[in-house]
Every structure is written in C-alpha cells, then in structure tokens.
Scaffold this motif. Structure first.
Motif, PDB file in Angstrom:
ATOM      1  N   GLN A 120       9.309   8.932   0.330  1.00 15.38           N
ATOM      2  CA  GLN A 120       9.173   9.266   1.752  1.00 15.38           C
ATOM      3  C   GLN A 120       8.106   8.395   2.416  1.00 15.38           C
ATOM      4  O   GLN A 120       8.273   7.966   3.551  1.00 15.38           O
ATOM      5  CB  GLN A 120       8.827  10.744   1.941  1.00 15.38           C
ATOM      6  CG  GLN A 120       9.925  11.687   1.530  1.00 15.38           C
ATOM      7  CD  GLN A 120      11.108  11.676   2.500  1.00 15.38           C
ATOM      8  OE1 GLN A 120      11.214  10.858   3.398  1.00 15.38           O
ATOM      9  NE2 GLN A 120      12.021  12.590   2.295  1.00 15.38           N
ATOM     10  N   VAL A 121       7.014   8.142   1.713  1.00 17.95           N
ATOM     11  CA  VAL A 121       5.952   7.295   2.255  1.00 17.95           C
ATOM     12  C   VAL A 121       6.474   5.878   2.447  1.00 17.95           C
ATOM     13  O   VAL A 121       6.245   5.255   3.489  1.00 17.95           O
ATOM     14  CB  VAL A 121       4.702   7.301   1.335  1.00 17.95           C
ATOM     15  CG1 VAL A 121       3.694   6.254   1.767  1.00 17.95           C
ATOM     16  CG2 VAL A 121       4.072   8.682   1.312  1.00 17.95           C
ATOM     17  N   LEU A 122       7.213   5.370   1.470  1.00 14.47           N
ATOM     18  CA  LEU A 122       7.770   4.026   1.589  1.00 14.47           C
ATOM     19  C   LEU A 122       8.764   3.943   2.743  1.00 14.47           C
ATOM     20  O   LEU A 122       8.730   2.996   3.530  1.00 14.47           O
ATOM     21  CB  LEU A 122       8.439   3.597   0.281  1.00 14.47           C
ATOM     22  CG  LEU A 122       9.101   2.212   0.321  1.00 14.47           C
ATOM     23  CD1 LEU A 122       8.086   1.113   0.648  1.00 14.47           C
ATOM     24  CD2 LEU A 122       9.809   1.931  -0.983  1.00 14.47           C
ATOM     25  N   GLU A 177       0.831  -1.205   0.000  1.00 11.53           N
ATOM     26  CA  GLU A 177       0.000   0.000   0.000  1.00 11.53           C
ATOM     27  C   GLU A 177       0.865   1.254   0.000  1.00 11.53           C
ATOM     28  O   GLU A 177       0.562   2.226  -0.677  1.00 11.53           O
ATOM     29  CB  GLU A 177      -0.949   0.015   1.207  1.00 11.53           C
ATOM     30  CG  GLU A 177      -2.119  -0.926   1.071  1.00 11.53           C
ATOM     31  CD  GLU A 177      -2.994  -0.610  -0.135  1.00 11.53           C
ATOM     32  OE1 GLU A 177      -3.361   0.573  -0.349  1.00 11.53           O
ATOM     33  OE2 GLU A 177      -3.307  -1.539  -0.885  1.00 11.53           O
ATOM     34  N   ALA A 178       1.959   1.225   0.750  1.00 19.09           N
ATOM     35  CA  ALA A 178       2.866   2.369   0.772  1.00 19.09           C
ATOM     36  C   ALA A 178       3.473   2.595  -0.611  1.00 19.09           C
ATOM     37  O   ALA A 178       3.645   3.738  -1.041  1.00 19.09           O
ATOM     38  CB  ALA A 178       3.971   2.152   1.811  1.00 19.09           C
ATOM     39  N   LYS A 222       2.112   2.110  -3.420  1.00 17.57           N
ATOM     40  CA  LYS A 222       1.112   2.683  -4.322  1.00 17.57           C
ATOM     41  C   LYS A 222       1.129   4.208  -4.319  1.00 17.57           C
ATOM     42  O   LYS A 222       0.664   4.835  -5.256  1.00 17.57           O
ATOM     43  CB  LYS A 222      -0.287   2.192  -3.954  1.00 17.57           C
ATOM     44  CG  LYS A 222      -0.536   0.751  -4.308  1.00 17.57           C
ATOM     45  CD  LYS A 222      -1.945   0.338  -3.923  1.00 17.57           C
ATOM     46  CE  LYS A 222      -2.194  -1.127  -4.206  1.00 17.57           C
ATOM     47  NZ  LYS A 222      -3.544  -1.523  -3.799  1.00 17.57           N
ATOM     48  N   ALA A 223       1.683   4.797  -3.285  1.00 15.43           N
ATOM     49  CA  ALA A 223       1.740   6.255  -3.200  1.00 15.43           C
ATOM     50  C   ALA A 223       2.756   6.844  -4.179  1.00 15.43           C
ATOM     51  O   ALA A 223       2.722   8.037  -4.451  1.00 15.43           O
ATOM     52  CB  ALA A 223       2.084   6.684  -1.774  1.00 15.43           C
ATOM     53  N   ASN A 224       3.659   6.006  -4.706  1.00 18.67           N
ATOM     54  CA  ASN A 224       4.720   6.477  -5.608  1.00 18.67           C
ATOM     55  C   ASN A 224       5.507   7.629  -4.988  1.00 18.67           C
ATOM     56  O   ASN A 224       5.838   8.608  -5.655  1.00 18.67           O
ATOM     57  CB  ASN A 224       4.148   6.887  -6.968  1.00 18.67           C
ATOM     58  CG  ASN A 224       3.690   5.696  -7.761  1.00 18.67           C
ATOM     59  OD1 ASN A 224       4.332   4.650  -7.734  1.00 18.67           O
ATOM     60  ND2 ASN A 224       2.571   5.827  -8.437  1.00 18.67           N
ATOM     61  N   ASP A 225       5.771   7.497  -3.702  1.00 22.40           N
ATOM     62  CA  ASP A 225       6.487   8.537  -2.958  1.00 22.40           C
ATOM     63  C   ASP A 225       7.508   7.842  -2.064  1.00 22.40           C
ATOM     64  O   ASP A 225       7.143   7.060  -1.185  1.00 22.40           O
ATOM     65  CB  ASP A 225       5.483   9.333  -2.128  1.00 22.40           C
ATOM     66  CG  ASP A 225       6.104  10.482  -1.359  1.00 22.40           C
ATOM     67  OD1 ASP A 225       7.298  10.410  -0.993  1.00 22.40           O
ATOM     68  OD2 ASP A 225       5.379  11.451  -1.092  1.00 22.40           O
TER      69      ASP A 225
END
Length: 114
Positions: free
Chosen positions: A49-51, A41-42, A44-47
C-alpha cells in the motif's frame, strides 16, 4: 541551576491544524533521481500500500494521463492498480516502474537487519 529542561517541564502546545493541508510529495518529484529515491524509500516499508501510494504521487507529478500512456494502460485501470496494494501483480508493478524510468534492484540486507 541548570538551563536544561526536562520533558515533564516542557509546555504542551495547543496547535490548531485544521487549516493545514496534507503534504503532497508530487510537488517535489521533479527529476528521475528524486523519483527513484522517493520510490526506494517507499520500498523500505515492505508494504504494498505504501509503494502504491508513492507511485500515485509520482503519477501526479508526471501527469496521470502521460503516466498511464507510458505504462500502456488506460487512466481508469491505472487508478485501480494504484489502489490495489497487495492485490497488484508483480508484472504490473514492473510495468509501472519501467514507465517511470526506474528499475527494481536487489542487494543484500545489512547484517543487523537480516
């Protein structure tokens, strides 16, 4: 008369959230399947920092010292990596994923997303 309220008629709640704590995903990451789903799910953000934040939550769940040892890095280096975001090398992300027992996979995008 209709029982359906319109959004303009709904009361605005004045909630005091000052005593609430931020959600800590690490408390719920208790299986490889849950960890894999959380990281997917992280992604999927394509970011980046989120990962990296998600990996930090997984590190807390697994124990930072153990995670660092499994990844073959020291604890300080792990913390720097998890804060790195866009600057983190792919090889490092891959090493961390392997230490977590998950792998990156590739699949075609849904047609409406491409």
């Amino acid at each position: 008369m209709s029982n359906t309220a319109h959004h303009d008629e709904m009361p605005i709640l004045d909630l005091d959230l000052s005593n609430t704590k931020p959600f800590e995903a690490s408390r719920f990451l208790d299986s490889p399947e849950t960890i894999a789903a959380f990281l997917a799910e992280a992604m999927k953000a394509n970011d980046a920092q989120v990962l990296m934040h998600a990996m930090g939550e997984v590190a807390k769940a697994r124990g930072v010292n153990q995670f660092a040892q499994d990844a073959g890095v020291n604890r300080e280096s792990l913390y720097k990596t998890l804060k790195g975001g866009d600057k983190t090398r792919f090889a490092t992300v891959q090493k961390l994923m392997l230490a977590l027992g998950v792998e990156l996979t590739v699949r075609p995008l849904d047609k409406h997303l491409a």
